[in-house]
Design a protein around this motif. Structure first.
Motif, PDB file in Angstrom:
ATOM      1  N   ASP A   6       9.466   3.315 -15.456  1.00  0.00           N
ATOM      2  CA  ASP A   6       8.964   2.361 -14.422  1.00  0.00           C
ATOM      3  C   ASP A   6       8.332   3.412 -13.248  1.00  0.00           C
ATOM      4  O   ASP A   6       9.037   4.078 -12.707  1.00  0.00           O
ATOM      5  N   ASN A   7       6.939   3.369 -13.119  1.00  0.00           N
ATOM      6  CA  ASN A   7       6.280   4.185 -11.970  1.00  0.00           C
ATOM      7  C   ASN A   7       6.556   5.726 -12.184  1.00  0.00           C
ATOM      8  O   ASN A   7       6.822   6.478 -11.027  1.00  0.00           O
ATOM      9  N   PHE A   8       6.924   6.240 -13.320  1.00  0.00           N
ATOM     10  CA  PHE A   8       7.583   7.590 -13.291  1.00  0.00           C
ATOM     11  C   PHE A   8       7.166   8.394 -14.722  1.00  0.00           C
ATOM     12  O   PHE A   8       6.976   7.706 -16.093  1.00  0.00           O
ATOM     13  N   MET A   9       6.750   9.553 -14.741  1.00  0.00           N
ATOM     14  CA  MET A   9       6.186  10.225 -16.098  1.00  0.00           C
ATOM     15  C   MET A   9       7.038  11.809 -15.823  1.00  0.00           C
ATOM     16  O   MET A   9       6.958  12.158 -14.932  1.00  0.00           O
TER      17      MET A   9
ATOM     18  N   MET B 292       0.818  -1.121   0.064  1.00  0.00           N
ATOM     19  CA  MET B 292       0.077   0.056  -0.051  1.00  0.00           C
ATOM     20  C   MET B 292       0.952   1.370   0.102  1.00  0.00           C
ATOM     21  O   MET B 292       1.847   1.296   0.994  1.00  0.00           O
ATOM     22  N   THR B 293       0.660   2.050  -0.958  1.00  0.00           N
ATOM     23  CA  THR B 293       1.597   3.245  -0.935  1.00  0.00           C
ATOM     24  C   THR B 293       0.623   4.596  -0.256  1.00  0.00           C
ATOM     25  O   THR B 293      -0.591   4.479  -0.116  1.00  0.00           O
ATOM     26  N   ASP B 294       1.485   5.565  -0.043  1.00  0.00           N
ATOM     27  CA  ASP B 294       0.839   6.848   0.559  1.00  0.00           C
ATOM     28  C   ASP B 294      -0.314   7.502  -0.373  1.00  0.00           C
ATOM     29  O   ASP B 294      -1.314   7.784   0.106  1.00  0.00           O
ATOM     30  N   TYR B 295       0.000   7.354  -1.688  1.00  0.00           N
ATOM     31  CA  TYR B 295      -0.554   8.205  -2.635  1.00  0.00           C
ATOM     32  C   TYR B 295      -0.729   7.358  -3.866  1.00  0.00           C
ATOM     33  O   TYR B 295       0.264   6.539  -4.101  1.00  0.00           O
ATOM     34  N   ASP B 296      -1.720   7.277  -4.647  1.00  0.00           N
ATOM     35  CA  ASP B 296      -1.740   6.939  -6.046  1.00  0.00           C
ATOM     36  C   ASP B 296      -0.492   7.480  -6.833  1.00  0.00           C
ATOM     37  O   ASP B 296       0.276   6.943  -7.508  1.00  0.00           O
ATOM     38  N   VAL B 297      -0.607   8.755  -6.883  1.00  0.00           N
ATOM     39  CA  VAL B 297       0.156   9.749  -7.751  1.00  0.00           C
ATOM     40  C   VAL B 297       0.737  10.731  -7.082  1.00  0.00           C
ATOM     41  O   VAL B 297      -0.193  11.438  -6.216  1.00  0.00           O
ATOM     42  N   ILE B 298       2.102  11.180  -6.928  1.00  0.00           N
ATOM     43  CA  ILE B 298       2.680  12.435  -6.599  1.00  0.00           C
ATOM     44  C   ILE B 298       3.155  12.991  -7.594  1.00  0.00           C
ATOM     45  O   ILE B 298       3.847  12.506  -8.340  1.00  0.00           O
ATOM     46  N   ILE B 299       2.675  14.339  -7.743  1.00  0.00           N
ATOM     47  CA  ILE B 299       3.164  15.368  -8.728  1.00  0.00           C
ATOM     48  C   ILE B 299       4.087  16.362  -7.967  1.00  0.00           C
ATOM     49  O   ILE B 299       3.288  17.076  -7.408  1.00  0.00           O
TER      50      ILE B 299
ATOM     51  N   ALA C 160       4.430   6.255  -3.715  1.00  0.00           N
ATOM     52  CA  ALA C 160       3.386   6.520  -4.460  1.00  0.00           C
ATOM     53  C   ALA C 160       3.719   5.429  -5.640  1.00  0.00           C
ATOM     54  O   ALA C 160       4.625   5.057  -5.835  1.00  0.00           O
ATOM     55  N   ARG C 161       2.165   5.441  -6.367  1.00  0.00           N
ATOM     56  CA  ARG C 161       2.415   4.190  -7.594  1.00  0.00           C
ATOM     57  C   ARG C 161       3.123   4.849  -8.724  1.00  0.00           C
ATOM     58  O   ARG C 161       3.710   4.189  -9.449  1.00  0.00           O
ATOM     59  N   ILE C 162       3.040   6.044  -8.931  1.00  0.00           N
ATOM     60  CA  ILE C 162       3.531   6.846  -9.820  1.00  0.00           C
ATOM     61  C   ILE C 162       3.941   8.261  -9.150  1.00  0.00           C
ATOM     62  O   ILE C 162       3.127   8.910  -8.965  1.00  0.00           O
ATOM     63  N   VAL C 163       5.034   8.519  -9.716  1.00  0.00           N
ATOM     64  CA  VAL C 163       5.798   9.897  -9.483  1.00  0.00           C
ATOM     65  C   VAL C 163       5.605  10.766 -10.804  1.00  0.00           C
ATOM     66  O   VAL C 163       6.417  10.411 -11.798  1.00  0.00           O
TER      67      VAL C 163
ATOM     68  N   SER D 163      10.027   4.827  -6.492  1.00  0.00           N
ATOM     69  CA  SER D 163       9.016   4.137  -5.330  1.00  0.00           C
ATOM     70  C   SER D 163       8.395   5.407  -4.652  1.00  0.00           C
ATOM     71  O   SER D 163       7.536   5.190  -3.862  1.00  0.00           O
ATOM     72  N   GLY D 164       8.803   6.644  -4.860  1.00  0.00           N
ATOM     73  CA  GLY D 164       8.294   7.742  -3.875  1.00  0.00           C
ATOM     74  C   GLY D 164       9.335   9.023  -3.982  1.00  0.00           C
ATOM     75  O   GLY D 164       9.932   9.101  -4.948  1.00  0.00           O
ATOM     76  N   LEU D 165       8.794  10.034  -3.080  1.00  0.00           N
ATOM     77  CA  LEU D 165       9.548  11.154  -2.994  1.00  0.00           C
ATOM     78  C   LEU D 165       9.995  11.684  -1.635  1.00  0.00           C
ATOM     79  O   LEU D 165       9.111  11.426  -0.674  1.00  0.00           O
ATOM     80  N   ARG D 166      11.221  12.306  -1.588  1.00  0.00           N
ATOM     81  CA  ARG D 166      11.527  12.733  -0.360  1.00  0.00           C
ATOM     82  C   ARG D 166      11.133  14.373  -0.257  1.00  0.00           C
ATOM     83  O   ARG D 166      11.691  14.682  -1.238  1.00  0.00           O
TER      84      ARG D 166
END
Ligand SMILES: Cc1cc2nc3c(=O)[nH]c(=O)nc-3n(C[C@H](O)[C@H](O)[C@H](O)COP(=O)(O)OP(=O)(O)OC[C@H]3O[C@@H](n4cnc5c(N)ncnc54)[C@H](O)[C@@H]3O)c2cc1C
Length: 456
Positions: free
Chosen positions: A287-290, A1-8, A154-157, A138-141
Motif C-alpha cells: 500500500d502506497n509503496f514501491m 492533502m499530502t505534501d507530494y504525490d510521490v517521494i522517491i 506522500a501518496r506514494i513513497v 504515509s510519508g518519510l522523515r
C-alpha cells in the motif's frame, strides 16, 4: 492533502528514471539523495550498459538518447573466458552491444532529466524513517542538508536507495515484501579504474569476463577497457560463508596475472561495492509503496549488471504510479500491475539465471574448462540464454549427441537438470499472480526449485 504525490528516496538511475516518468505527467515529485548534488551518480561500477535497455526505456517513457559525451567507448561484444584462460566464447548480439561510460556524467544526466521534467531535487538529504499511519506507508522523515529532521507526506513513497533498500527494511512485519535479503544473495566487489599509458588494449570494444571458481567463487574478474589506454578492472564474489575479500583477490590473483599491471599505471579510482544477485523481490509494491532498482533486487544474477534493469524498473514503476495517481487509489491492489509487467519483461529471466547461479557454485574449474573446450555451450546459445533466460542444451536430440560425442556424462546430466529447472522456474513466472491474493501460493511453487538447484 499530502505534501507530494510521490517521494522517491535515492536518485540513482532507478530513482531518477521513476521521477522522470512521473514528473513529466505533471505530478508533484520529490527526489532526494544523501549525496551532494554534483556527486550523484558517482558509484562503484563496471560502467557498462547494453543499448537495448536504453531503447526499451525510449519506447516505454520516451527517455532521450544518451548524449555522446557520456560514452567513453562503444562496446561490440563480451568475451567469456575459461579458468585456463586459453578458451573463450565471444558473445556478440543485441544484448552485448552497448557502451562503456563515465559513471558520474551518466548519473548527472539522469538526475537532470528528472529535474527538467519537473521533479524537485533535494540533495545532501537523508531518508531516515518510513512514516506509517494505520499500518500503511504515509510519508518519510528526512534529514535535510542543514541537519534538521522533517516529516513529509506522500501518496506514494518509492524506495530507490540501492542495495541497502533502507526503506524496504523498515516496512511493518505484516508487509508481504521481504525486508531482508540473504547474504548469499549478495555480491561484494572491488573495482579500480586505471589509465595505462604504456599498454594498449588491442580490442577495446570487447569486454572480458574471467571465470575462476578457485579465486572468485560465485563471481568473476572483469577487465573492461574504456578505450586503448584506460581500463575498469575488478573482481566480485558471492557473499557466502568464508568468502574471500575482493581486495585480496585483486592483490593476490588479478594484479600478478594480468600484463597491464606490469606497465606504468595511473590510478583514477578505487572502491568497493555490493549488489543483490537474485530474482527480483517477489512483490515490489505494498500500500502506497514501491521498490525500484537494487532495492527491488532488479539485478542480473550472473553478470551483476543492474543499471539497465533499474531503468526498466523505474520506467514501469513510473507508468504504474501515474495510472494509479489518476484513479486516486494507491493500494497494493492498484499498484500491483507493476509486478507482472516487470516479471514478464525481465524478472522471469532474472529468476532463471538465479537458478543457474546456484548450479555454478557447484562446478569446478575443470568442469568449466571442459565445457569451453568441448563447446558444450556455444556462444550463440549463451547469448540466447542471456537474452531469454532459456538454456538450450538440456533437452532432446542435441543432448543425446553431446553425450555420445563428448563424454563426461555426469557433468552433462547436471547441465541437463539445471536447464530443466530453469525452464520450470520460467513456467512459474508465467503464472505470476494477477493480484496480491495469489502471492503466497505462487511463492510456494518457487522454493522447491531453488532447493533442487542447490543440490545439483
Ligand atoms: C562493483 C559493481 C560493479 C557493477 N557494474 C555494473 C555494470 O558494469 N553495469 C551495470 O549495468 N550494473 C553494474 N552494477 C550494478 C549497478 O551499479 C546497480 O544495479 C545500479 O546502479 C542500481 O541503480 P539504483 O538506482 O537502484 O541504485 P544506486 O545507483 O545505488 O542509487 C541509489 C541512490 O540512493 C542513495 N541513497 C542510499 N541511501 C539513501 C538514504 N538513506 N537517503 C537518501 N539517499 C540514499 C544513494 O546515495 C544513491 O545515489 C555494478 C555494481 C557493483 C557493486
Amino acid at each position: 492533502m499530502t505534501d507530494y504525490d510521490v517521494i522517491i528516496a535515492g536518485a540513482g538511475t532507478g530513482g531518477s528514471t521513476t521521477a522522470y516518468a512521473i514528473a513529466k505527467k505533471g505530478y508533484s515529485v520529490l527526489l532526494l539523495d544523501r549525496k551532494e548534488k554534483d556527486k550523484i551518480g558517482d558509484k562503484t561500477c563496471g560502467d557498462a550498459l547494453g543499448s537495448h535497455h536504453v531503447k526499451e526505456a525510449q519506447e516505454l517513457i520516451g527517455l532521450p538518447e544518451i548524449p555522446d559525451d557520456i560514452v567513453e567507448y562503444v562496446v561490440n561484444g563480451i568475451d567469456l573466458i575459461a579458468p585456463d584462460r586459453e578458451h573463450r566464447l565471444r558473445m556478440q548480439g543485441p544484448t552485448t552491444t552497448g557502451m562503456s561510460f563515465n559513471r558520474l556524467k551518466m548519473g548527472q544526466w539522469f538526475l537532470g532529466l528528472a529535474e527538467k521534467a519537473g521533479a524537485e531535487v533535494m540533495a545532501s538529504t537523508r531518508a531516515k524513517k518510513l512514516l506509517i499511519k494505520d499500518g500503511k506507508v504515509s510519508g518519510l522523515r528526512i534529514m535535510d542538508s542543514e541537519g534538521n529532521d522533517r516529516d513529509l507526506t506522500a501518496r506514494i513513497v518509492v524506495d530507490a536507495t540501492g542495495a541497502t533498500g533502507m526503506l524496504r527494511r523498515q516496512l511493518p512485519e505484516s508487509s508481504p515484501i521481504e525486508r531482508v535479503i540473504n547474504k548469499d544473495d549478495m555480491m561484494v566487489a572491488w573495482r579500480d579504474i586505471y589509465e595505462t599509458p604504456e599498454y594498449d588494449f588491442e580490442t577495446p570494444d570487447i569486454l572480458e569476463i574471467f571465470w575462476n571458481q578457485e579465486e572468485t567463487l560465485g563471481g568473476y574478474t572483469w577487465v573492461f577497457p574504456q578505450g586503448r589506454n584506460r581500463v575498469n578492472v575488478g573482481a566480485g564474489v558471492m557473499t557466502i560463508k568464508n568468502h574471500r575479500r575482493p581486495q585480496d583477490i585483486m592483490k593476490e590473483f588479478v594484479e600478478p596475472n594480468w600484463d597491464f599491471y606490469k606497465t606504468k599505471l595511473v590510478r583514477l579510482d578505487s572502491s568497493g561495492g555490493v549488489a543483490p544477485i537474485r530474482r527480483p523481490i517477489d512483490t515490489m509494491v505494498d500500500d502506497n509503496f514501491m521498490l525500484v532498482g537494487d532495492a527491488a533486487c532488479q539485478v542480473n544474477p550472473i553478470h551483476g549488471g543492474g543499471i539497465g534493469s533499474s531503468i526498466l524498473g523505474g520506467a514501469l514503476a513510473g507508468l504504474t504510479a501515474c495510472k494509479v495517481l489518476e484513479t486516486n487509489d494507491t493500494s497494493i491492489g492498484s499498484l500491483w500491475e507493476y509486478n507482472p509487467r516487470y516479471m514478464e519483461m525481465y524478472g522471469s529471466k532474472q529468476a532463471s539465471l538465479d537458478v543457474f547461479r546456484w548450479f555454478l557454485l557447484n562446478v569446478t574449474n575443470d568442469d568449466i574448462d571442459f565445457a569451453f573446450r568441448k563447446q558444450i555451450i556455444k556462444a550463440s546459445d549463451l547469448l540466447d540464454t542471456s537474452m531469454t533466460g532459456k538454456m538450450k542444451i538440456g533437452t532432446g536430440e542435441k543432448f543425446k549427441r553431446l553425450v555420445s560425442g563428448i563424454g563426461n556424462v555426469p557433468l552433462l546430466r547436471r547441465v541437463q537438470k539445471i536447464a530443466h529447472l530453469m525452464e520450470d522456474i520460467r513456467e512459474v513466472y508465467a503464472q505470476y499472480p494477477s493480484s496480491p491474493d495469489g502471492l503466497s501460493d505462487w511463492q510456494e511453487k518457487l522454493w522447491p526449485i531453488y532447493d533442487q538447484a542447490k543440490k545439483i
